[in-house]
Enzyme design. Sequence first.
Site, mmCIF file in Angstrom:
data_model
loop_
_atom_site.group_PDB
_atom_site.id
_atom_site.type_symbol
_atom_site.label_atom_id
_atom_site.label_comp_id
_atom_site.label_asym_id
_atom_site.label_seq_id
_atom_site.Cartn_x
_atom_site.Cartn_y
_atom_site.Cartn_z
ATOM 1 N N SER A 165 0.799 -1.235 0.000
ATOM 2 C CA SER A 165 0.000 0.000 0.000
ATOM 3 C C SER A 165 0.829 1.282 0.000
ATOM 4 C CB SER A 165 -0.879 0.039 1.246
ATOM 5 O OG SER A 165 -2.168 -0.358 0.948
ATOM 6 N N TYR A 183 -2.487 -2.004 -10.505
ATOM 7 C CA TYR A 183 -2.428 -1.774 -9.058
ATOM 8 C C TYR A 183 -1.664 -2.916 -8.372
ATOM 9 C CZ TYR A 183 -3.980 -1.911 -4.242
ATOM 10 O OH TYR A 183 -3.987 -1.999 -2.878
HETATM 11 N N1 GLU Z 1 -1.857 -5.108 -2.372
HETATM 12 C C1 GLU Z 1 -2.522 -5.090 -1.107
HETATM 13 C C2 GLU Z 1 -4.026 -5.212 -1.287
HETATM 14 O O1 GLU Z 1 -4.531 -4.707 -2.229
HETATM 15 C C3 GLU Z 1 -2.162 -3.826 -0.401
HETATM 16 C C4 GLU Z 1 -2.775 -3.740 0.943
HETATM 17 C C5 GLU Z 1 -2.015 -2.902 1.914
HETATM 18 O O2 GLU Z 1 -0.778 -2.883 1.934
HETATM 19 O O3 GLU Z 1 -2.699 -2.212 2.684
HETATM 20 O O4 GLU Z 1 -4.700 -5.833 -0.515
#
Ligand code: GLU
Length: 345
Positions: free
Chosen positions: A83, A209
């Site tokens: 994130s 993403y």
């Molecule tokens: N790639 C993770 C997701 O989409 C990131 C979540 C995070 O680090 O808060 O769940």
Amino acid sequence: MFEFDADDIAQRSSTGTLPTKTQVDELVAAAHARYATLEEGVVADYIPILAEADPAWFGLSVVGVDGTAHEAGDTGIAFSIQSISKAFVFALVCDELGHTVVHEAVGVNNTGLPFNSVVAVELNDGSPMNPMVNAGAIATTALLPAGHADERWQRIRDGLSRFAGRQLALDGEVYRSESFTNHRNQALARLLQSYDRLAIDPVEAVDLYTRQCSLAVTAHDLAVMGSTLADGGVNPVTGERVISPESARDTLALLASCGMYERSGEWLFEIGLPAKSGVSGGIVAISPGKGAVGAFSPRLDPAGNSIRGQRACAYLSRALGLNLFASDPQPLVSPSALAHEGVRS
Ligand code: GLU
């Protein structure tokens, strides 16, 4: 309530610059030693590969706006940025499209709900609310201007690499693990599409993403990336301007209100810094004009924030005088002293 465990550390005011190099080195080492044995929290496993992280890893790096690094522990271990990428992709998009477009298209208010909440979108008439939750991050990534998916990905990777001052690589294992299991993010993207809130195809948006979340960084990289935001958008190590001072300012404002999941208010109250964390255990905390802390340790609290990382940031915020809200009163100047200097009221 989360226990930040730094109440015995005197709060130095935020006025001025970082303490001397030796003092910062010593305080970073002290913060590392103090929390290195803490074993609270659990390693994330909802992305299967993340469960393989060693819970003992702990790296702490401070990079000042003069480019000097102060480090302790595992600052060279690579982990997926997760994130934390949201902050830097937002910075790039904001720099490209401007303050008003991102404000209107995505939003800037905290949801008060978990980072992957579907309910938050529904409760807000389809608005993704802010770029630091998954729905808002997917919408923000989709806004980055590009002719096709490959170009958009190159722009994201190159942009984050300029923040880090080195070419960042995709961790293919993390990318594959998350791609097989990110059904919820796919649902969020479809939901945004149904509200006409997604600028590109939802499959492409989620793939991009997921890639940005899979970029491998170290605690040192996070400190350099954060220090670029602290230094008005100029990377203090390479000297390259990555974004404008206005975009750096806007990014920090968002991190202050939304960077630490639904704990953002509590974090700001205790630590007083814009920051972003990720589920692999990274945290970047930024002190505008001074520098940034990059922390990495995989044991998380229930909101998804690294426990050792949060405590080390609380310690350093106090000991290094990083808290934005901690000021010293200026000495009073008496009217007679002003008159003596030829100043009339
Ligand atoms: N790639 C993770 C997701 O989409 C990131 C979540 C995070 O680090 O808060 O769940």
